[in-house]
Motif scaffolding. Sequence first.
Motif, PDB file in Angstrom:
ATOM      1  N   UNK A 254       5.000 -52.142   2.687  1.00  0.00           N
ATOM      2  CA  UNK A 254       6.171 -51.390   2.221  1.00  0.00           C
ATOM      3  C   UNK A 254       5.738 -50.171   1.407  1.00  0.00           C
ATOM      4  N   UNK A 255       4.715 -50.347   0.567  1.00  0.00           N
ATOM      5  CA  UNK A 255       4.216 -49.227  -0.242  1.00  0.00           C
ATOM      6  C   UNK A 255       3.613 -48.151   0.646  1.00  0.00           C
ATOM      7  N   UNK A 256       2.856 -48.570   1.663  1.00  0.00           N
ATOM      8  CA  UNK A 256       2.283 -47.595   2.600  1.00  0.00           C
ATOM      9  C   UNK A 256       3.393 -46.852   3.354  1.00  0.00           C
ATOM     10  N   UNK A 257       4.441 -47.558   3.711  1.00  0.00           N
ATOM     11  CA  UNK A 257       5.548 -46.940   4.455  1.00  0.00           C
ATOM     12  C   UNK A 257       6.218 -45.854   3.615  1.00  0.00           C
ATOM     13  N   UNK A 258       6.447 -46.152   2.350  1.00  0.00           N
ATOM     14  CA  UNK A 258       7.071 -45.162   1.466  1.00  0.00           C
ATOM     15  C   UNK A 258       6.147 -43.959   1.248  1.00  0.00           C
ATOM     16  N   UNK A 259       4.857 -44.243   1.085  1.00  0.00           N
ATOM     17  CA  UNK A 259       3.861 -43.182   0.880  1.00  0.00           C
ATOM     18  C   UNK A 259       3.810 -42.263   2.104  1.00  0.00           C
ATOM     19  N   UNK A 260       3.770 -42.860   3.309  1.00  0.00           N
ATOM     20  CA  UNK A 260       3.701 -42.073   4.537  1.00  0.00           C
ATOM     21  C   UNK A 260       4.959 -41.241   4.746  1.00  0.00           C
ATOM     22  N   UNK A 261       6.112 -41.780   4.361  1.00  0.00           N
ATOM     23  CA  UNK A 261       7.358 -41.025   4.512  1.00  0.00           C
ATOM     24  C   UNK A 261       7.330 -39.746   3.691  1.00  0.00           C
ATOM     25  N   UNK A 262       6.781 -39.824   2.487  1.00  0.00           N
ATOM     26  CA  UNK A 262       6.650 -38.621   1.668  1.00  0.00           C
ATOM     27  C   UNK A 262       5.660 -37.644   2.278  1.00  0.00           C
ATOM     28  N   UNK A 263       4.551 -38.151   2.778  1.00  0.00           N
ATOM     29  CA  UNK A 263       3.536 -37.275   3.366  1.00  0.00           C
ATOM     30  C   UNK A 263       4.062 -36.528   4.584  1.00  0.00           C
ATOM     31  N   UNK A 264       4.884 -37.194   5.399  1.00  0.00           N
ATOM     32  CA  UNK A 264       5.406 -36.561   6.619  1.00  0.00           C
ATOM     33  C   UNK A 264       6.235 -35.323   6.293  1.00  0.00           C
ATOM     34  N   UNK A 265       6.852 -35.289   5.133  1.00  0.00           N
ATOM     35  CA  UNK A 265       7.698 -34.151   4.783  1.00  0.00           C
ATOM     36  C   UNK A 265       6.910 -32.860   4.618  1.00  0.00           C
ATOM     37  N   UNK A 266       5.579 -32.971   4.459  1.00  0.00           N
ATOM     38  CA  UNK A 266       4.754 -31.770   4.271  1.00  0.00           C
ATOM     39  C   UNK A 266       3.745 -31.579   5.405  1.00  0.00           C
ATOM     40  N   UNK A 267       3.939 -32.286   6.531  1.00  0.00           N
ATOM     41  CA  UNK A 267       3.120 -32.005   7.696  1.00  0.00           C
ATOM     42  C   UNK A 267       2.024 -32.994   8.030  1.00  0.00           C
ATOM     43  N   UNK A 268       2.026 -34.153   7.387  1.00  0.00           N
ATOM     44  CA  UNK A 268       1.030 -35.172   7.705  1.00  0.00           C
ATOM     45  C   UNK A 268       1.538 -36.034   8.856  1.00  0.00           C
ATOM     46  N   UNK A 269       0.675 -36.309   9.806  1.00  0.00           N
ATOM     47  CA  UNK A 269       0.991 -37.227  10.889  1.00  0.00           C
ATOM     48  C   UNK A 269       0.609 -38.640  10.463  1.00  0.00           C
ATOM     49  N   UNK A 270       1.560 -39.550  10.489  1.00  0.00           N
ATOM     50  CA  UNK A 270       1.310 -40.931  10.095  1.00  0.00           C
ATOM     51  C   UNK A 270       2.137 -41.855  10.978  1.00  0.00           C
ATOM     52  N   UNK A 271       1.459 -42.771  11.673  1.00  0.00           N
ATOM     53  CA  UNK A 271       2.123 -43.692  12.588  1.00  0.00           C
ATOM     54  C   UNK A 271       1.993 -45.115  12.067  1.00  0.00           C
ATOM     55  N   UNK A 272       3.125 -45.787  11.903  1.00  0.00           N
ATOM     56  CA  UNK A 272       3.079 -47.171  11.447  1.00  0.00           C
ATOM     57  C   UNK A 272       2.562 -48.080  12.558  1.00  0.00           C
ATOM     58  N   UNK A 273       1.639 -48.960  12.182  1.00  0.00           N
ATOM     59  CA  UNK A 273       1.056 -49.908  13.125  1.00  0.00           C
ATOM     60  C   UNK A 273       1.378 -51.318  12.632  1.00  0.00           C
ATOM     61  N   UNK A 274       2.174 -52.088  13.383  1.00  0.00           N
ATOM     62  CA  UNK A 274       2.459 -53.455  12.946  1.00  0.00           C
ATOM     63  C   UNK A 274       1.205 -54.319  12.995  1.00  0.00           C
ATOM     64  N   UNK A 275       1.234 -55.410  12.251  1.00  0.00           N
ATOM     65  CA  UNK A 275       0.063 -56.257  12.143  1.00  0.00           C
ATOM     66  C   UNK A 275      -0.464 -56.759  13.464  1.00  0.00           C
ATOM     67  N   UNK A 276       0.435 -57.059  14.415  1.00  0.00           N
ATOM     68  CA  UNK A 276      -0.024 -57.603  15.688  1.00  0.00           C
ATOM     69  C   UNK A 276      -0.639 -56.553  16.610  1.00  0.00           C
TER      70      UNK A 276
END
Length: 383
Positions: free
Chosen positions: A102-124
């Motif tokens: 959850x913390x990584x998801x929130x962090x990545x959402x902020x980063x995306x607003x300034x041009x960072x590419x971040x793709x969530x990968x589920x555990x499986x």
Amino acid sequence: MLKRSPHDVVVIGAGVVGAACAYYATLAGLRVAVVDRGPVAGGTTGAGEGNLLVSDKEPGPELDLALHSTRLWRELADTLGEAVEYEPKGGLVVASGEAGQDALRAFAAEQRTVGVDAEEIPGDRLRELEPHLAEGLAGGFLYPQDAQVQPALAAAHLLRASGADRFLGEAVTGLLRGPGGAVTGVRTARRELPAAAVINAAGTWGGELAALAGVELPVMPRRGFVLVTEPLPRIVRRKVYAADYVADVASGSADLQSSAVVEGTPAGPVLIGASRERVGFDRTLSTEVLRRLAAQAAALFPVLRTVSVQRAYRGFRPYLPDHLPAIGADPRVDGLYHACGHEGAGIGLAPATGLLIAEQLTGKEPGLDLTPFRADRFSKGTE
């Protein structure tokens, strides 16, 4: 005293940041000399892993600098890529539990607003990307913009490509001063090198160089260790690290911090970090730190439990209290520029640092606002 040499700029420091400053200054048409107390990449650069990261930075000035540098590293890779072992392999940040994800998801959402590419990968799906990862992880985020170089090679090839005159094995003992106290060059035990501008790219010694000009720059060393395994097949495809590494990077604590950071290299060995602690320039080999790093890496990649560690090395990151480097002209002393205090991100941030200073030196508007990186921001009364 040897014969004086005419230069427009003297760069103090032959690490990757100093090399990048020399490279972009010569591209801008300036005549450059590089001075270092030791060899090329003899300090922090030679003890680095070669990380070019956006994944560990929150939105703000450092991430802006990292994104700028990411683009420049891609340009440099067209001519230097193979020689410096440039690998645009991406980074994978993993979380052991749902709270961490959850913390990584929130962090990545902020980063995306300034041009960072971040793709969530589920555990499986994590083991599709990294087959040797431990089972049972909650998930992670893939950062395709992350890359890696071999840092000593990067410094050497940037410096060679710059064509700058090099004076290695010569410590700067003083600064030449002109009317009004302006810095007009450097002095070593062997020579004087006059120049209209001097760039302080001295890494952990950046504070001492600033003091020679009569100004304060509170650069402190932050020690870190890296383990190097025996050569292996490519069992780690990307840079992989645990979610708590991001918090360690942002922390200002002087106490020992460590979190698993694991990556393969083209030559075969796996590099294992990362630790951080403020102990001055104490080079003592800490078995406590090495054991902790090994255990954390094996928890992330169980296959490493039976792998031999060939060696360990340590280095000192040039740390400034607000975790931002000092970049650009020092408003307190004419002729003095700073390019230091990048802590563990100097390899990744080097090209943007060098280009921004070259733009400033030649009267161009820098591609980024340099206000957050002003060297006098720590002075009392500075707004």
